[in-house]
Design an enzyme around this catalytic site. Sequence first.
Site, short mmCIF file in Angstrom:
data_model
loop_
_atom_site.label_atom_id
_atom_site.label_comp_id
_atom_site.label_asym_id
_atom_site.label_seq_id
_atom_site.Cartn_x
_atom_site.Cartn_y
_atom_site.Cartn_z
N TRP A 125 -5.37 -0.80 10.54
CA TRP A 125 -4.98 0.41 9.98
C TRP A 125 -4.20 0.19 8.70
O TRP A 125 -3.12 -0.60 8.63
CB TRP A 125 -4.34 1.35 10.70
CG TRP A 125 -3.96 2.44 10.03
CD1 TRP A 125 -4.48 3.45 9.07
CD2 TRP A 125 -2.75 3.35 10.47
NE1 TRP A 125 -3.67 4.64 8.79
CE2 TRP A 125 -2.48 4.42 9.51
CE3 TRP A 125 -1.67 2.99 11.38
CZ2 TRP A 125 -1.48 5.11 9.78
CZ3 TRP A 125 -0.56 3.99 11.45
CH2 TRP A 125 -0.44 5.09 10.63
N SER A 126 -4.66 0.77 7.54
CA SER A 126 -3.65 0.82 6.34
C SER A 126 -3.28 -0.80 5.93
O SER A 126 -3.94 -1.66 5.60
CB SER A 126 -2.34 1.66 6.40
OG SER A 126 -1.57 1.74 5.31
#
Length: 319
Positions: free
Chosen positions: A144-145
Amino acid sequence: MNQHPASRRHVVGLGAAAIGFAPLPVATAKAQQVPAMVETAAYTPRFVSSPDGVRLATYEFGNPQGPAILFLHGFAQAALSWDRQLRNPELSREFRMVAIDLRGHGMSAKPEGDAFYKPGQVWADDVRSVIAELGLRRPVLVGWSYAGRIIGDYLTAHGAAALAGINYVDASSSLGDPAFLGPDVGLLGPQAMLAPGVEGFIDGTIRFLRACFARQPEPADFQTMLAFNMLAPHYVRSGLAGRPARYEDVLKSLRLPVLVSHGEKDRILATPMARFTAATVPGARLSLYPDSGHAPFWEEPDRYNHELTEFVRQVQVTR
């Protein structure tokens, strides 16, 4: 927000343990020290050491005999970010799920000095160490991210042979185009997440967290998120900032299943980032969430969990 199998009570209980109200269980002999809400979490904590000696907190959930999924969180976050996946009954029955507190985050070690955070090699070696020490057989790597960069570091240093697939979730894979960045990406800098002084640091973290969601978390959930974000010190956040992100060549060379999941209301990393990742990786599939912000796995967990399940199943058939 609808209630899910991972109740807010469990989230807050585990969050309280993470910020020091009670120790996370590290051995059976200490089980009586663990609060009831954490005892019922049904997970196995373990520390793994990276080659440079940094101790990484890892948490295992689910079916120990199932296909493995390794979750990597984003900037200043923690393994707790994946609560709605790790505690999902359907995922738990089928998959062996492991989440890491990245170095400098959560309950992992937080050494000082850029040498522990700037080089891509240290992040690559962290991932490899967890895969090897926990005996994860060709896991699906979910990032994520900021973890998109860590996936890029891993692929650059160690290749993709030990992986079955990759799921990029609102993840950074390049900094080559300003269109990849959302209107609130500046909150990762001195005006928010890197603000000087205690008050600025807290206020900036709150502002950044709010910007991560199109559908705001309930107060108890947000409180827990703020708690584990504050576990990442200023020097760690600074160490993560300014690293290069040149992963186009490794993305083009990938020959394994890749799913790119992205919230279209993301104000941190814009949808063109996801489209770039999906277009650069041969055969990658793009899944857009029109109503989600930077965290579709939290904002729309039912849809995300279903798509992750189908992706991991597909990977098992094709590998």
